[in-house]
Write a protein that holds these residues in place. Structure first.
Motif, mmCIF file in Angstrom:
data_model
loop_
_atom_site.group_PDB
_atom_site.id
_atom_site.type_symbol
_atom_site.label_atom_id
_atom_site.label_comp_id
_atom_site.label_asym_id
_atom_site.label_seq_id
_atom_site.Cartn_x
_atom_site.Cartn_y
_atom_site.Cartn_z
ATOM 1 N N ARG A 152 -21.480 -2.155 29.026
ATOM 2 C CA ARG A 152 -20.076 -1.962 29.409
ATOM 3 C C ARG A 152 -19.963 -1.021 30.606
ATOM 4 N NH1 ARG A 152 -15.936 -2.806 25.969
ATOM 5 N NH2 ARG A 152 -14.751 -2.526 27.908
ATOM 6 N N ALA A 153 -20.824 0.001 30.654
ATOM 7 C CA ALA A 153 -20.739 0.994 31.733
ATOM 8 C C ALA A 153 -21.024 0.387 33.097
ATOM 9 C CB ALA A 153 -21.709 2.144 31.458
ATOM 10 N N VAL A 154 -21.905 -0.624 33.159
ATOM 11 C CA VAL A 154 -22.233 -1.216 34.465
ATOM 12 C C VAL A 154 -21.371 -2.436 34.774
ATOM 13 C CG1 VAL A 154 -24.581 -0.334 34.589
ATOM 14 C CG2 VAL A 154 -24.163 -2.507 33.421
ATOM 15 N N GLY A 155 -20.276 -2.619 34.018
ATOM 16 C CA GLY A 155 -19.287 -3.611 34.409
ATOM 17 C C GLY A 155 -19.112 -4.804 33.495
ATOM 18 N N ALA A 156 -19.856 -4.909 32.405
ATOM 19 C CA ALA A 156 -19.715 -6.064 31.520
ATOM 20 C C ALA A 156 -18.395 -6.014 30.759
ATOM 21 C CB ALA A 156 -20.876 -6.110 30.527
ATOM 22 N N GLY A 171 -20.717 -4.827 41.204
ATOM 23 C CA GLY A 171 -20.249 -4.946 39.833
ATOM 24 C C GLY A 171 -21.261 -5.567 38.883
ATOM 25 N N TRP A 172 -20.756 -6.230 37.865
ATOM 26 C CA TRP A 172 -21.593 -6.804 36.812
ATOM 27 C C TRP A 172 -22.590 -7.843 37.340
ATOM 28 C CZ3 TRP A 172 -23.903 -6.195 32.523
ATOM 29 C CH2 TRP A 172 -24.297 -7.274 31.715
ATOM 30 N N PRO A 173 -22.198 -8.764 38.243
ATOM 31 C CA PRO A 173 -23.192 -9.710 38.756
ATOM 32 C C PRO A 173 -24.374 -9.015 39.439
ATOM 33 C CG PRO A 173 -20.986 -10.492 39.255
ATOM 34 C CD PRO A 173 -20.837 -9.093 38.721
ATOM 35 N N ALA A 174 -24.114 -7.895 40.124
ATOM 36 C CA ALA A 174 -25.207 -7.151 40.755
ATOM 37 C C ALA A 174 -26.098 -6.492 39.712
ATOM 38 C CB ALA A 174 -24.649 -6.099 41.710
ATOM 39 N N ALA A 175 -25.488 -6.015 38.612
ATOM 40 C CA ALA A 175 -26.289 -5.451 37.518
ATOM 41 C C ALA A 175 -27.193 -6.517 36.925
ATOM 42 C CB ALA A 175 -25.373 -4.859 36.447
ATOM 43 N N VAL A 176 -26.664 -7.718 36.749
ATOM 44 C CA VAL A 176 -27.474 -8.836 36.227
ATOM 45 C C VAL A 176 -28.626 -9.136 37.184
ATOM 46 C CG1 VAL A 176 -27.426 -11.316 35.726
ATOM 47 C CG2 VAL A 176 -25.599 -9.827 34.882
ATOM 48 N N GLY A 177 -28.351 -9.102 38.481
ATOM 49 C CA GLY A 177 -29.420 -9.296 39.459
ATOM 50 C C GLY A 177 -30.491 -8.227 39.341
ATOM 51 N N ALA A 178 -30.072 -6.987 39.073
ATOM 52 C CA ALA A 178 -31.028 -5.898 38.893
ATOM 53 C C ALA A 178 -31.885 -6.130 37.645
ATOM 54 C CB ALA A 178 -30.297 -4.561 38.795
ATOM 55 N N PHE A 179 -31.277 -6.622 36.556
ATOM 56 C CA PHE A 179 -32.048 -6.928 35.341
ATOM 57 C C PHE A 179 -33.115 -7.984 35.642
ATOM 58 C CE2 PHE A 179 -27.875 -6.172 32.759
ATOM 59 C CZ PHE A 179 -27.945 -4.820 33.053
ATOM 60 N N LEU A 180 -32.731 -8.964 36.466
ATOM 61 C CA LEU A 180 -33.673 -10.029 36.839
ATOM 62 C C LEU A 180 -34.851 -9.451 37.613
ATOM 63 C CD1 LEU A 180 -33.911 -13.117 36.583
ATOM 64 C CD2 LEU A 180 -32.742 -13.307 38.781
ATOM 65 N N SER A 237 -34.933 -1.907 25.543
ATOM 66 C CA SER A 237 -35.169 -0.607 26.172
ATOM 67 C C SER A 237 -33.984 0.320 25.880
ATOM 68 C CB SER A 237 -35.347 -0.764 27.688
ATOM 69 O OG SER A 237 -35.512 0.497 28.311
ATOM 70 N N THR A 238 -34.122 1.141 24.833
ATOM 71 C CA THR A 238 -33.059 2.097 24.515
ATOM 72 C C THR A 238 -32.872 3.128 25.628
ATOM 73 O OG1 THR A 238 -33.456 1.807 22.146
ATOM 74 C CG2 THR A 238 -32.255 3.779 22.824
ATOM 75 N N PRO A 239 -33.961 3.741 26.149
ATOM 76 C CA PRO A 239 -33.770 4.649 27.289
ATOM 77 C C PRO A 239 -33.139 3.936 28.482
ATOM 78 C CG PRO A 239 -35.950 4.945 26.344
ATOM 79 C CD PRO A 239 -35.370 3.714 25.718
ATOM 80 N N GLY A 240 -33.504 2.658 28.660
ATOM 81 C CA GLY A 240 -32.910 1.895 29.757
ATOM 82 C C GLY A 240 -31.421 1.701 29.569
ATOM 83 N N ALA A 241 -31.003 1.425 28.335
ATOM 84 C CA ALA A 241 -29.574 1.276 28.058
ATOM 85 C C ALA A 241 -28.834 2.588 28.279
ATOM 86 C CB ALA A 241 -29.374 0.792 26.618
ATOM 87 N N ALA A 242 -29.472 3.700 27.890
ATOM 88 C CA ALA A 242 -28.863 5.012 28.135
ATOM 89 C C ALA A 242 -28.734 5.273 29.635
ATOM 90 C CB ALA A 242 -29.700 6.107 27.480
ATOM 91 N N LEU A 243 -29.737 4.849 30.385
ATOM 92 C CA LEU A 243 -29.676 4.977 31.842
ATOM 93 C C LEU A 243 -28.479 4.217 32.399
ATOM 94 C CD1 LEU A 243 -31.092 5.731 34.604
ATOM 95 C CD2 LEU A 243 -32.206 3.505 34.422
ATOM 96 N N LEU A 244 -28.259 3.010 31.908
ATOM 97 C CA LEU A 244 -27.119 2.214 32.365
ATOM 98 C C LEU A 244 -25.804 2.915 32.039
ATOM 99 C CD1 LEU A 244 -28.202 -1.387 31.262
ATOM 100 C CD2 LEU A 244 -28.505 -0.314 33.493
ATOM 101 N N ALA A 245 -25.737 3.490 30.833
ATOM 102 C CA ALA A 245 -24.507 4.182 30.426
ATOM 103 C C ALA A 245 -24.189 5.344 31.350
ATOM 104 C CB ALA A 245 -24.637 4.673 28.989
ATOM 105 N N ALA A 246 -25.234 5.979 31.885
ATOM 106 C CA ALA A 246 -25.025 7.114 32.781
ATOM 107 C C ALA A 246 -24.828 6.682 34.231
ATOM 108 C CB ALA A 246 -26.217 8.069 32.692
ATOM 109 N N THR A 247 -25.197 5.447 34.559
ATOM 110 C CA THR A 247 -25.140 4.981 35.951
ATOM 111 C C THR A 247 -23.743 4.555 36.355
ATOM 112 O OG1 THR A 247 -27.456 4.255 35.893
ATOM 113 C CG2 THR A 247 -26.045 3.288 37.593
ATOM 114 N N VAL A 254 -20.647 1.589 37.135
ATOM 115 C CA VAL A 254 -20.548 0.377 37.948
ATOM 116 C C VAL A 254 -21.087 0.648 39.350
ATOM 117 C CG1 VAL A 254 -18.984 -1.365 38.885
ATOM 118 C CG2 VAL A 254 -18.531 -0.367 36.639
ATOM 119 N N VAL A 255 -21.921 -0.268 39.836
ATOM 120 C CA VAL A 255 -22.512 -0.124 41.162
ATOM 121 C C VAL A 255 -21.918 -1.165 42.106
ATOM 122 C CG1 VAL A 255 -24.678 0.799 40.250
ATOM 123 C CG2 VAL A 255 -24.422 -1.667 40.566
ATOM 124 N N GLU A 256 -22.312 -1.083 43.359
ATOM 125 C CA GLU A 256 -21.860 -2.053 44.353
ATOM 126 C C GLU A 256 -22.183 -3.472 43.877
ATOM 127 O OE1 GLU A 256 -23.181 -3.482 48.868
ATOM 128 O OE2 GLU A 256 -24.126 -1.752 47.909
#
Length: 395
Positions: free
Chosen positions: A37-41, A93-102, A77-87, A89-91
């Motif tokens: 949710r924090a990164v735009g979902a 939005g959510w589609p860019a976050a999905v690209g980063a996951f890829l 990745s629990t630490p990874g999810a925590a990282l997202l929560a602290a990060t 929304v980035v340039e």
């Protein structure tokens, strides 16, 4: 005569696998939802991501445990999810976050195929990586404290439940804190006369076309990859080795990397080798015979698939929760990880100052040029370590 022939049932490793999946899921699924949710979902996209990682964890555990006859378990990745929560929304939005996951999935695959990349990651001082993680976790770990002020009637029962069971049954402290939170949610819904839309309880996949932006690659992909490798995959291999199992590195990285890439369009952030929860399936408590503990890995995988089917209901519960209750559960779930990260960050006096700088930059939450604090924390820590002689590890 082996144990099975002697009539010793397989109930122990099967039960151990079920416990591994239940503890892992209930201890941290709220963190996964919060991170997405924090990164735009949207709520639907976050629920889709939770479903996706559950299914991929289950399939990954089944494949690796069955193929290699080891209690290998795959986790998100629990630490990874925590990282997202602290990060945030980035340039893009959510589609860019999905690209980063890829991209993270591709990097994990590359780590399995090209050992040199793994050696490059291993050169990042553990103190720096753990200090970055600790800084990211700090604001999340404060949620139970601030929540008591914001919503004492909702948060205090959760914290008290956690505290009691930390003393009585530490393994179940966070899951039972979530049960307390669920009761709080139920009472709140009953008091308000609210109803739950049945559609929210049905698992559903929401696909997103990924886009790629520099901000998302630097703010999400790079830190998420480093945290996943340093806090999950590498410790996961070490924990398995401590129980006498040599995890096949390349197949494990290919399974988790390909799984991460396949799950990205559906919202899955990352899967990896289990670390802390790995011991639940690999320890002697799972079975006295180490040759039979692989059954616990298979049981973990099957249980994860069942939990995936129920993931939409858990996501709906989080969505309907009163203010501050679910963040409090997430914070409590991260206390152990935060303590471990702090300890590893400052354990070596020669690395302490760079680690402190890394921690403070990560905890600040500052974003420079659209790039999150996690990345700048790594940069700052490595620069200080390079410039100051005290930052160099001595034999």
């Amino acid at each position: 005569m082996n144990a099975t022939a002697a009539g010793d049932p397989l109930s122990r490793p099967i039960t151990a696998g079920i416990v591994t999946a239940l503890v892992g899921f209930t201890s941290s699924f709220v963190i996964v939802l919060a991170g997405l949710r924090a990164v735009g979902a949207t709520p639907a996209q976050a629920a889709s991501g939770l479903l996706t990682v559950c299914v991929l964890m289950g399939l990954g555990s089944l494949v690796l445990a069955w193929r290699y006859r080891m209690p290998i378990t795959v986790a998100w990745s629990t630490p990874g999810a925590a990282l997202l929560a602290a990060t945030g929304v980035v340039e893009g939005g959510w589609p860019a976050a999905v690209g980063a996951f890829l991209v993270v999935g591709a990097l994990i695959v590359l780590t399995g195929l090209w050992p040199h990349l793994g050696r490059i990651i291993s050169r990042i001082p553990p103190s720096i990586a753990q200090a970055m993680l600790a800084g990211v976790l700090l604001p999340l770990c404060l949620a139970p404290i601030t929540g008591i002020v914001v919503n004492p009637w909702g948060v205090v029962p959760v914290v008290l439940t956690w505290l009691v069971f930390v003393r009585l049954a530490p393994r179940w402290a966070v899951p039972l804190a979530f049960v307390a939170a669920a009761i709080v949610v139920g009472v709140s819904l009953a008091a308000d006369g609210a109803t739950i839309d049945p559609a929210l309880l049905l698992p559903r996949v929401e696909l997103t076309m990924p886009t790629f932006t520099v901000g998302a690659l630097v703010s999400i992909a790079v830190p998420l990859y480093i945290v996943t490798m340093a806090s999950q995959n590498v410790p996961g291999v070490a924990i398995m080795r401590s129980f006498g199992y040599q995890v096949p590195w390349r197949p494990a990285m290919l399974v988790t990397g390909i799984g991460t890439a396949l799950g990205a369009p559906a919202g899955g952030h990352a899967i990896n080798l289990a670390a802390i929860s790995a011991a639940l399936a690999a320890a002697p408590d799972a079975d006295a015979d180490p040759r039979r503990r692989w059954v616990a890995g298979v049981s973990t995988g099957a249980s994860s698939l069942v939990l995936g089917a129920a993931s939409a209901a858990f996501a709906a519960l989080v969505l309907l929760a009163p203010e501050a209750v679910i963040p409090a559960v997430a914070g409590l779930a991260l206390f152990a990880a935060f303590g471990s990260a702090v300890q590893q960050a400052i354990d070596d006096p020669g690395e302490r100052l760079p680690a402190v700088v890394t921690f403070l930059v990560a905890a600040s939450g500052v974003s420079i040029a659209g790039v999150s604090a996690a990345f700048w924390a790594l940069v700052a820590g490595l620069v200080v370590r390079t410039v100051l002689p005290v930052g160099r590890r001595r034999a």
